[in-house]
Design a protein around this motif. Sequence first.
Motif, PDB file in Angstrom:
ATOM      1  N   ASP A   1      48.557  -7.605   3.460  1.00  0.00           N
ATOM      2  CA  ASP A   1      49.737  -6.739   3.552  1.00  0.00           C
ATOM      3  C   ASP A   1      50.050  -6.254   2.138  1.00  0.00           C
ATOM      4  O   ASP A   1      50.715  -6.930   1.362  1.00  0.00           O
ATOM      5  CB  ASP A   1      50.900  -7.527   4.143  1.00  0.00           C
ATOM      6  CG  ASP A   1      52.218  -6.783   4.135  1.00  0.00           C
ATOM      7  OD1 ASP A   1      52.245  -5.596   3.762  1.00  0.00           O
ATOM      8  OD2 ASP A   1      53.230  -7.400   4.510  1.00  0.00           O
ATOM      9  N   THR A   2      49.546  -5.097   1.783  1.00  0.00           N
ATOM     10  CA  THR A   2      49.656  -4.570   0.417  1.00  0.00           C
ATOM     11  C   THR A   2      51.046  -4.039   0.089  1.00  0.00           C
ATOM     12  O   THR A   2      51.335  -3.747  -1.062  1.00  0.00           O
ATOM     13  CB  THR A   2      48.630  -3.445   0.208  1.00  0.00           C
ATOM     14  OG1 THR A   2      48.845  -2.448   1.205  1.00  0.00           O
ATOM     15  CG2 THR A   2      47.210  -3.983   0.292  1.00  0.00           C
ATOM     16  N   CYS A   3      51.924  -3.951   1.109  1.00  0.00           N
ATOM     17  CA  CYS A   3      53.287  -3.452   0.876  1.00  0.00           C
ATOM     18  C   CYS A   3      54.352  -4.544   1.022  1.00  0.00           C
ATOM     19  O   CYS A   3      55.543  -4.264   0.881  1.00  0.00           O
ATOM     20  CB  CYS A   3      53.592  -2.303   1.848  1.00  0.00           C
ATOM     21  SG  CYS A   3      52.630  -0.815   1.518  1.00  0.00           S
TER      22      CYS A   3
ATOM     23  N   SER B   1      46.888  -1.298   4.361  1.00  0.00           N
ATOM     24  CA  SER B   1      46.558  -2.725   4.444  1.00  0.00           C
ATOM     25  C   SER B   1      45.057  -2.859   4.287  1.00  0.00           C
ATOM     26  O   SER B   1      44.296  -1.958   4.627  1.00  0.00           O
ATOM     27  CB  SER B   1      46.991  -3.298   5.792  1.00  0.00           C
ATOM     28  OG  SER B   1      48.391  -3.279   5.927  1.00  0.00           O
ATOM     29  N   GLN B   2      44.616  -4.000   3.772  1.00  0.00           N
ATOM     30  CA  GLN B   2      43.202  -4.201   3.491  1.00  0.00           C
ATOM     31  C   GLN B   2      42.667  -5.416   4.247  1.00  0.00           C
ATOM     32  O   GLN B   2      43.333  -6.448   4.304  1.00  0.00           O
ATOM     33  CB  GLN B   2      43.002  -4.430   1.988  1.00  0.00           C
ATOM     34  CG  GLN B   2      43.518  -3.298   1.135  1.00  0.00           C
ATOM     35  CD  GLN B   2      43.676  -3.694  -0.332  1.00  0.00           C
ATOM     36  OE1 GLN B   2      43.691  -4.865  -0.694  1.00  0.00           O
ATOM     37  NE2 GLN B   2      43.792  -2.679  -1.185  1.00  0.00           N
ATOM     38  N   PRO B   3      41.459  -5.304   4.814  1.00  0.00           N
ATOM     39  CA  PRO B   3      40.856  -6.475   5.457  1.00  0.00           C
ATOM     40  C   PRO B   3      40.504  -7.517   4.394  1.00  0.00           C
ATOM     41  O   PRO B   3      40.215  -7.158   3.251  1.00  0.00           O
ATOM     42  CB  PRO B   3      39.593  -5.922   6.115  1.00  0.00           C
ATOM     43  CG  PRO B   3      39.287  -4.663   5.391  1.00  0.00           C
ATOM     44  CD  PRO B   3      40.590  -4.131   4.860  1.00  0.00           C
ATOM     45  N   ILE B   4      40.567  -8.775   4.771  1.00  0.00           N
ATOM     46  CA  ILE B   4      40.213  -9.843   3.829  1.00  0.00           C
ATOM     47  C   ILE B   4      38.906 -10.487   4.275  1.00  0.00           C
ATOM     48  O   ILE B   4      38.843 -11.154   5.314  1.00  0.00           O
ATOM     49  CB  ILE B   4      41.318 -10.910   3.707  1.00  0.00           C
ATOM     50  CG1 ILE B   4      42.615 -10.277   3.218  1.00  0.00           C
ATOM     51  CG2 ILE B   4      40.865 -12.029   2.768  1.00  0.00           C
ATOM     52  CD1 ILE B   4      43.761 -11.256   3.068  1.00  0.00           C
TER      53      ILE B   4
ATOM     54  N   PHE C   1      41.773 -11.734  22.692  1.00  0.00           N
ATOM     55  CA  PHE C   1      42.052 -11.072  21.418  1.00  0.00           C
ATOM     56  C   PHE C   1      43.381 -11.570  20.862  1.00  0.00           C
ATOM     57  O   PHE C   1      44.413 -11.467  21.521  1.00  0.00           O
ATOM     58  CB  PHE C   1      42.056  -9.555  21.600  1.00  0.00           C
ATOM     59  CG  PHE C   1      40.735  -9.053  22.097  1.00  0.00           C
ATOM     60  CD1 PHE C   1      39.692  -8.835  21.212  1.00  0.00           C
ATOM     61  CD2 PHE C   1      40.499  -8.861  23.457  1.00  0.00           C
ATOM     62  CE1 PHE C   1      38.445  -8.411  21.670  1.00  0.00           C
ATOM     63  CE2 PHE C   1      39.272  -8.439  23.921  1.00  0.00           C
ATOM     64  CZ  PHE C   1      38.238  -8.212  23.024  1.00  0.00           C
ATOM     65  N   ALA C   2      43.327 -12.106  19.657  1.00  0.00           N
ATOM     66  CA  ALA C   2      44.519 -12.615  18.976  1.00  0.00           C
ATOM     67  C   ALA C   2      45.119 -11.500  18.131  1.00  0.00           C
ATOM     68  O   ALA C   2      44.402 -10.630  17.637  1.00  0.00           O
ATOM     69  CB  ALA C   2      44.140 -13.799  18.081  1.00  0.00           C
ATOM     70  N   ASN C   3      46.438 -11.518  17.971  1.00  0.00           N
ATOM     71  CA  ASN C   3      47.075 -10.573  17.056  1.00  0.00           C
ATOM     72  C   ASN C   3      46.512 -10.783  15.656  1.00  0.00           C
ATOM     73  O   ASN C   3      46.151 -11.903  15.283  1.00  0.00           O
ATOM     74  CB  ASN C   3      48.589 -10.778  17.024  1.00  0.00           C
ATOM     75  CG  ASN C   3      49.262 -10.290  18.286  1.00  0.00           C
ATOM     76  OD1 ASN C   3      48.799  -9.359  18.932  1.00  0.00           O
ATOM     77  ND2 ASN C   3      50.357 -10.933  18.647  1.00  0.00           N
ATOM     78  N   ASN C   4      46.475  -9.717  14.886  1.00  0.00           N
ATOM     79  CA  ASN C   4      45.973  -9.812  13.520  1.00  0.00           C
ATOM     80  C   ASN C   4      46.887 -10.693  12.684  1.00  0.00           C
ATOM     81  O   ASN C   4      48.114 -10.669  12.845  1.00  0.00           O
ATOM     82  CB  ASN C   4      45.847  -8.421  12.907  1.00  0.00           C
ATOM     83  CG  ASN C   4      44.764  -7.613  13.577  1.00  0.00           C
ATOM     84  OD1 ASN C   4      43.888  -8.149  14.244  1.00  0.00           O
ATOM     85  ND2 ASN C   4      44.806  -6.311  13.398  1.00  0.00           N
ATOM     86  N   LEU C   5      46.288 -11.454  11.784  1.00  0.00           N
ATOM     87  CA  LEU C   5      47.020 -12.369  10.905  1.00  0.00           C
ATOM     88  C   LEU C   5      47.012 -11.809   9.496  1.00  0.00           C
ATOM     89  O   LEU C   5      46.052 -11.157   9.090  1.00  0.00           O
ATOM     90  CB  LEU C   5      46.356 -13.751  10.922  1.00  0.00           C
ATOM     91  CG  LEU C   5      46.226 -14.401  12.302  1.00  0.00           C
ATOM     92  CD1 LEU C   5      45.428 -15.689  12.205  1.00  0.00           C
ATOM     93  CD2 LEU C   5      47.588 -14.655  12.910  1.00  0.00           C
ATOM     94  N   GLY C   6      48.092 -12.085   8.734  1.00  0.00           N
ATOM     95  CA  GLY C   6      48.157 -11.467   7.421  1.00  0.00           C
ATOM     96  C   GLY C   6      48.662 -12.340   6.289  1.00  0.00           C
ATOM     97  O   GLY C   6      49.444 -13.270   6.476  1.00  0.00           O
ATOM     98  N   TYR C   7      48.161 -12.000   5.122  1.00  0.00           N
ATOM     99  CA  TYR C   7      48.650 -12.521   3.851  1.00  0.00           C
ATOM    100  C   TYR C   7      49.321 -11.366   3.120  1.00  0.00           C
ATOM    101  O   TYR C   7      48.971 -10.207   3.324  1.00  0.00           O
ATOM    102  CB  TYR C   7      47.488 -13.027   2.983  1.00  0.00           C
ATOM    103  CG  TYR C   7      46.877 -14.314   3.462  1.00  0.00           C
ATOM    104  CD1 TYR C   7      47.447 -15.539   3.144  1.00  0.00           C
ATOM    105  CD2 TYR C   7      45.710 -14.305   4.222  1.00  0.00           C
ATOM    106  CE1 TYR C   7      46.862 -16.725   3.568  1.00  0.00           C
ATOM    107  CE2 TYR C   7      45.127 -15.484   4.651  1.00  0.00           C
ATOM    108  CZ  TYR C   7      45.711 -16.692   4.320  1.00  0.00           C
ATOM    109  OH  TYR C   7      45.138 -17.868   4.746  1.00  0.00           O
ATOM    110  N   MET C   8      50.283 -11.694   2.242  1.00  0.00           N
ATOM    111  CA  MET C   8      50.961 -10.653   1.467  1.00  0.00           C
ATOM    112  C   MET C   8      50.447 -10.620   0.038  1.00  0.00           C
ATOM    113  O   MET C   8      50.200 -11.666  -0.576  1.00  0.00           O
ATOM    114  CB  MET C   8      52.477 -10.894   1.448  1.00  0.00           C
ATOM    115  CG  MET C   8      53.127 -10.653   2.780  1.00  0.00           C
ATOM    116  SD  MET C   8      54.924 -10.704   2.704  1.00  0.00           S
ATOM    117  CE  MET C   8      55.217 -12.428   2.405  1.00  0.00           C
ATOM    118  N   LYS C   9      50.314  -9.417  -0.472  1.00  0.00           N
ATOM    119  CA  LYS C   9      49.922  -9.189  -1.859  1.00  0.00           C
ATOM    120  C   LYS C   9      51.061  -9.676  -2.760  1.00  0.00           C
ATOM    121  O   LYS C   9      52.226  -9.632  -2.383  1.00  0.00           O
ATOM    122  CB  LYS C   9      49.649  -7.702  -2.068  1.00  0.00           C
ATOM    123  CG  LYS C   9      48.917  -7.370  -3.342  1.00  0.00           C
ATOM    124  CD  LYS C   9      48.287  -5.988  -3.206  1.00  0.00           C
ATOM    125  CE  LYS C   9      47.635  -5.536  -4.478  1.00  0.00           C
ATOM    126  NZ  LYS C   9      46.527  -6.361  -4.909  1.00  0.00           N
TER     127      LYS C   9
END
Length: 180
Positions: A41-43, A52-55, A138-146
Amino acid sequence: MAKVQQITLVSLAICLSTLLGFAAAANPEEKFIVEGRVYCDTCRVEFETKISQPIKGASVKLECRNITNEKIVSHSQDVVTDEAGGYKIEVKGDHEDEICEVSLVKSPRADCNEPTEVWRKARVVLTKADGVTGIYRFANNLGYMKKEALPECKKVLTEMGYFELQDEIGEEAEGHSTAP
Protein backbone atom coordinates in the motif's frame (compact mmCIF):
# COMPACT_ATOMS: atom_id res chain seq x y z
CA MET A 1 -49.50 -45.37 -13.26
CA ALA A 2 -46.94 -43.61 -15.44
CA LYS A 3 -47.08 -40.52 -13.21
CA VAL A 4 -46.40 -42.62 -10.11
CA GLN A 5 -43.35 -44.18 -11.79
CA GLN A 6 -42.06 -40.75 -12.85
CA ILE A 7 -42.49 -39.36 -9.33
CA THR A 8 -40.75 -42.42 -7.90
CA LEU A 9 -37.83 -42.08 -10.33
CA VAL A 10 -37.45 -38.34 -9.62
CA SER A 11 -37.57 -38.98 -5.87
CA LEU A 12 -34.98 -41.72 -6.19
CA ALA A 13 -32.71 -39.45 -8.24
CA ILE A 14 -32.95 -36.70 -5.60
CA CYS A 15 -32.14 -39.14 -2.80
CA LEU A 16 -29.13 -40.53 -4.66
CA SER A 17 -27.74 -37.10 -5.48
CA THR A 18 -28.12 -36.08 -1.83
CA LEU A 19 -26.27 -39.20 -0.67
CA LEU A 20 -23.50 -38.58 -3.19
CA GLY A 21 -23.23 -35.00 -1.91
CA PHE A 22 -22.80 -36.24 1.65
CA ALA A 23 -20.20 -38.77 0.52
CA ALA A 24 -18.21 -36.06 -1.27
CA ALA A 25 -18.37 -33.74 1.76
CA ALA A 26 -17.06 -36.50 4.02
CA ASN A 27 -14.15 -37.27 1.70
CA PRO A 28 -10.91 -36.55 3.60
CA GLU A 29 -8.98 -36.67 0.32
CA GLU A 30 -10.90 -33.67 -0.96
CA LYS A 31 -8.65 -30.75 -1.77
CA PHE A 32 -8.96 -27.01 -2.23
CA ILE A 33 -6.57 -24.48 -3.73
CA VAL A 34 -6.56 -21.09 -2.04
CA GLU A 35 -5.28 -18.22 -4.18
CA GLY A 36 -4.56 -14.63 -3.27
CA ARG A 37 -2.13 -11.76 -3.61
CA VAL A 38 0.05 -9.59 -1.35
CA TYR A 39 0.59 -5.93 -2.17
CA CYS A 40 2.38 -2.83 -0.90
CA ASP A 41 0.00 0.00 0.00
CA THR A 42 2.15 2.85 -1.33
CA CYS A 43 -0.32 5.52 -0.13
CA ARG A 44 -0.85 4.21 3.43
CA VAL A 45 -4.64 4.25 3.00
CA GLU A 46 -5.23 0.53 3.81
CA PHE A 47 -6.71 -0.33 0.42
CA GLU A 48 -5.32 -0.91 -3.07
CA THR A 49 -4.88 1.93 -5.54
CA LYS A 50 -3.56 1.97 -9.08
CA ILE A 51 -0.05 2.65 -7.72
CA SER A 52 -0.06 -0.21 -5.19
CA GLN A 53 2.77 -2.64 -5.88
CA PRO A 54 2.84 -6.45 -5.74
CA ILE A 55 5.29 -7.88 -3.22
CA LYS A 56 7.47 -10.71 -4.50
CA GLY A 57 8.82 -13.00 -1.77
CA ALA A 58 6.26 -12.18 0.93
CA SER A 59 5.27 -15.08 3.20
CA VAL A 60 1.70 -16.06 4.05
CA LYS A 61 0.14 -19.00 5.90
CA LEU A 62 -3.29 -20.56 6.25
CA GLU A 63 -4.72 -21.59 9.63
CA CYS A 64 -8.03 -23.29 10.39
CA ARG A 65 -9.52 -23.01 13.89
CA ASN A 66 -12.32 -25.02 15.46
CA ILE A 67 -15.48 -22.93 15.21
CA THR A 68 -16.50 -23.56 18.86
CA ASN A 69 -13.28 -23.57 20.91
CA GLU A 70 -11.03 -21.48 18.57
CA LYS A 71 -8.17 -24.03 18.83
CA ILE A 72 -5.99 -24.37 15.73
CA VAL A 73 -6.95 -27.56 13.91
CA SER A 74 -4.63 -27.31 10.91
CA HIS A 75 -2.18 -24.94 9.28
CA SER A 76 -0.06 -24.70 6.18
CA GLN A 77 3.64 -24.19 5.83
CA ASP A 78 4.61 -20.61 4.99
CA VAL A 79 4.08 -19.98 1.28
CA VAL A 80 6.09 -17.38 -0.65
CA THR A 81 4.56 -15.05 -3.24
CA ASP A 82 5.63 -14.97 -6.88
CA GLU A 83 6.69 -12.04 -9.09
CA ALA A 84 3.10 -10.73 -9.22
CA GLY A 85 2.63 -11.05 -5.45
CA GLY A 86 0.43 -14.12 -5.97
CA TYR A 87 0.33 -17.32 -3.95
CA LYS A 88 -1.41 -20.71 -4.02
CA ILE A 89 -1.97 -22.91 -0.98
CA GLU A 90 -3.20 -26.49 -1.39
CA VAL A 91 -5.47 -27.64 1.44
CA LYS A 92 -6.67 -31.21 1.98
CA GLY A 93 -9.98 -32.22 3.49
CA ASP A 94 -13.27 -30.49 4.17
CA HIS A 95 -13.19 -27.77 6.84
CA GLU A 96 -16.91 -27.16 7.32
CA ASP A 97 -16.70 -26.78 11.11
CA GLU A 98 -13.66 -24.53 11.03
CA ILE A 99 -12.79 -20.88 10.49
CA CYS A 100 -9.94 -20.72 7.98
CA GLU A 101 -7.86 -17.60 7.34
CA VAL A 102 -4.83 -16.70 5.27
CA SER A 103 -2.57 -14.27 7.12
CA LEU A 104 0.57 -12.29 6.49
CA VAL A 105 3.79 -13.68 7.93
CA LYS A 106 6.64 -11.54 6.58
CA SER A 107 7.47 -8.95 3.93
CA PRO A 108 10.90 -8.99 2.27
CA ARG A 109 10.73 -5.22 1.73
CA ALA A 110 12.22 -3.04 4.48
CA ASP A 111 10.37 -0.02 3.05
CA CYS A 112 6.99 -1.83 3.08
CA ASN A 113 6.68 -4.22 6.02
CA GLU A 114 3.97 -2.77 8.27
CA PRO A 115 0.83 -4.96 7.95
CA THR A 116 -2.36 -3.09 7.20
CA GLU A 117 -4.87 -3.32 10.03
CA VAL A 118 -7.76 -4.35 7.81
CA TRP A 119 -5.98 -6.60 5.29
CA ARG A 120 -3.58 -8.61 7.43
CA LYS A 121 -5.93 -11.64 7.30
CA ALA A 122 -8.48 -12.96 4.82
CA ARG A 123 -11.12 -15.57 5.65
CA VAL A 124 -11.76 -18.38 3.18
CA VAL A 125 -14.50 -21.02 3.17
CA LEU A 126 -13.08 -24.51 2.64
CA THR A 127 -16.12 -26.73 2.31
CA LYS A 128 -18.42 -27.80 -0.48
CA ALA A 129 -21.33 -27.93 1.97
CA ASP A 130 -22.01 -24.25 1.25
CA GLY A 131 -22.98 -24.94 -2.36
CA VAL A 132 -19.71 -23.89 -4.03
CA THR A 133 -18.46 -26.94 -5.89
CA GLY A 134 -15.12 -25.92 -7.41
CA ILE A 135 -11.78 -26.55 -5.75
CA TYR A 136 -10.51 -22.97 -6.12
CA ARG A 137 -11.08 -20.47 -3.32
CA PHE A 138 -9.99 -16.85 -3.63
CA ALA A 139 -8.85 -14.86 -0.60
CA ASN A 140 -9.01 -11.08 -0.44
CA ASN A 141 -5.69 -9.44 -1.20
CA LEU A 142 -3.45 -8.83 1.82
CA GLY A 143 -1.34 -5.73 2.27
CA TYR A 144 1.63 -4.10 3.90
CA MET A 145 2.02 -0.32 4.12
CA LYS A 146 4.97 1.64 2.81
CA LYS A 147 6.89 3.59 5.49
CA GLU A 148 6.02 6.89 3.78
CA ALA A 149 3.34 7.56 1.17
CA LEU A 150 4.52 8.27 -2.37
CA PRO A 151 4.19 11.88 -3.58
CA GLU A 152 1.78 10.86 -6.39
CA CYS A 153 -0.75 9.52 -3.85
CA LYS A 154 -2.48 12.91 -3.59
CA LYS A 155 -3.23 12.87 -7.32
CA VAL A 156 -4.39 9.23 -7.28
CA LEU A 157 -6.65 9.74 -4.27
CA THR A 158 -8.09 12.94 -5.75
CA GLU A 159 -8.93 11.00 -8.93
CA MET A 160 -10.67 8.42 -6.77
CA GLY A 161 -12.65 11.11 -4.93
CA TYR A 162 -11.04 10.44 -1.55
CA PHE A 163 -8.82 13.47 -1.11
CA GLU A 164 -10.27 16.33 0.92
CA LEU A 165 -10.18 19.71 -0.79
CA GLN A 166 -8.62 21.28 2.29
CA ASP A 167 -5.04 21.89 3.28
CA GLU A 168 -3.35 20.36 6.34
CA ILE A 169 -4.81 22.88 8.84
CA GLY A 170 -8.38 22.58 7.58
CA GLU A 171 -8.46 25.80 5.54
CA GLU A 172 -10.36 25.75 2.28
CA ALA A 173 -8.09 24.76 -0.60
CA GLU A 174 -7.29 27.52 -3.06
CA GLY A 175 -9.82 27.79 -5.89
CA HIS A 176 -12.34 25.44 -4.26
CA SER A 177 -15.37 26.31 -2.24
CA THR A 178 -17.03 23.95 0.21
CA ALA A 179 -19.98 26.30 0.78
CA PRO A 180 -23.36 25.06 -0.52
